[in-house]
Motif scaffolding. Structure first.
Motif, PDB file in Angstrom:
ATOM      1  N   UNK A  43       0.993  -1.058   0.005  1.00  0.00           N
ATOM      2  CA  UNK A  43      -0.219  -0.570  -0.466  1.00  0.00           C
ATOM      3  C   UNK A  43       1.312   1.245  -0.354  1.00  0.00           C
ATOM      4  N   UNK A  44       1.423   1.019   1.004  1.00  0.00           N
ATOM      5  CA  UNK A  44       2.674   2.197   0.391  1.00  0.00           C
ATOM      6  C   UNK A  44       2.808   2.476  -0.859  1.00  0.00           C
ATOM      7  N   UNK A  45       3.540   1.194  -1.477  1.00  0.00           N
ATOM      8  CA  UNK A  45       4.452   1.608  -3.058  1.00  0.00           C
ATOM      9  C   UNK A  45       2.693   2.424  -3.941  1.00  0.00           C
ATOM     10  N   UNK A  46       2.103   1.698  -3.398  1.00  0.00           N
ATOM     11  CA  UNK A  46       0.193   1.801  -3.780  1.00  0.00           C
ATOM     12  C   UNK A  46       0.464   4.188  -4.640  1.00  0.00           C
ATOM     13  N   UNK A  47       0.648   4.348  -3.031  1.00  0.00           N
ATOM     14  CA  UNK A  47       0.813   5.864  -2.380  1.00  0.00           C
ATOM     15  C   UNK A  47       1.713   6.360  -3.341  1.00  0.00           C
ATOM     16  N   UNK A  48       2.871   6.185  -2.905  1.00  0.00           N
ATOM     17  CA  UNK A  48       3.983   6.831  -3.152  1.00  0.00           C
ATOM     18  C   UNK A  48       4.017   6.777  -5.304  1.00  0.00           C
ATOM     19  N   UNK A  49       3.417   5.287  -5.613  1.00  0.00           N
ATOM     20  CA  UNK A  49       3.505   6.096  -7.469  1.00  0.00           C
ATOM     21  C   UNK A  49       1.645   6.927  -7.582  1.00  0.00           C
ATOM     22  N   UNK A  50       0.719   6.539  -6.437  1.00  0.00           N
ATOM     23  CA  UNK A  50       0.046   7.812  -7.062  1.00  0.00           C
ATOM     24  C   UNK A  50       0.333   9.583  -6.836  1.00  0.00           C
ATOM     25  N   UNK A  51       1.360   9.569  -5.997  1.00  0.00           N
ATOM     26  CA  UNK A  51       2.018  10.662  -5.749  1.00  0.00           C
ATOM     27  C   UNK A  51       2.927  11.863  -6.704  1.00  0.00           C
ATOM     28  N   UNK A  52       3.287  10.204  -7.680  1.00  0.00           N
ATOM     29  CA  UNK A  52       4.300  10.794  -8.283  1.00  0.00           C
ATOM     30  C   UNK A  52       3.115  10.843  -9.523  1.00  0.00           C
ATOM     31  N   UNK A  53       2.068  10.652  -9.613  1.00  0.00           N
ATOM     32  CA  UNK A  53       1.147  11.022 -10.944  1.00  0.00           C
ATOM     33  C   UNK A  53       0.711   9.653 -11.612  1.00  0.00           C
ATOM     34  N   UNK A  54       1.833   8.646 -11.209  1.00  0.00           N
ATOM     35  CA  UNK A  54       1.371   7.157 -12.242  1.00  0.00           C
ATOM     36  C   UNK A  54      -0.746   6.393 -12.039  1.00  0.00           C
ATOM     37  N   UNK A  55      -0.587   6.291 -13.324  1.00  0.00           N
ATOM     38  CA  UNK A  55      -2.360   5.485 -12.760  1.00  0.00           C
ATOM     39  C   UNK A  55      -2.041   4.457 -11.863  1.00  0.00           C
TER      40      UNK A  55
END
Length: 88
Positions: A43-55
């Motif tokens: 989940x931490x990785x998902x949140x970090x990717x979302x912060x980078x504007x990754x879909x």
């Protein structure tokens, strides 16, 4: 089909696995397991990717499709090996 997580890490971001794990705030082994072995992306990785504007939703769907395709390929290889053993 290429591995979507690996493609993002290597081709888009130019990172090694350890660098990617560090950037996403997760352990090396947890990230590696998600990228290579079909384990859930933390989940931490998902949140970090979302912060980078990754879909993230699209990325996870593509990763799941890749994982299932790879598993089907491996099973086909195993069937061939088993068939060869029966003939031999």
């Amino acid at each position: 089909m290429t591995n979507p997580l690996q493609e993002l890490r290597e081709q888009t971001l130019g990172l090694a696995i350890g660098e990617m794990a560090e950037a996403l705030g997760v352990g090396y082994h947890r990230y590696y397991a998600a990228e290579r072995n079909g384990a859930p992306l933390p989940h931490k990785a998902r949140a970090a990717l979302a912060e980078l504007d990754v879909n993230v939703g699209d990325l996870l769907r593509r990763q799941e499709a890749w994982t299932q395709e790879r598993a089907a390929e491996r099973r086909a290889e195993l069937r061939e090996r088993l068939a060869a053993e029966v003939v031999a």
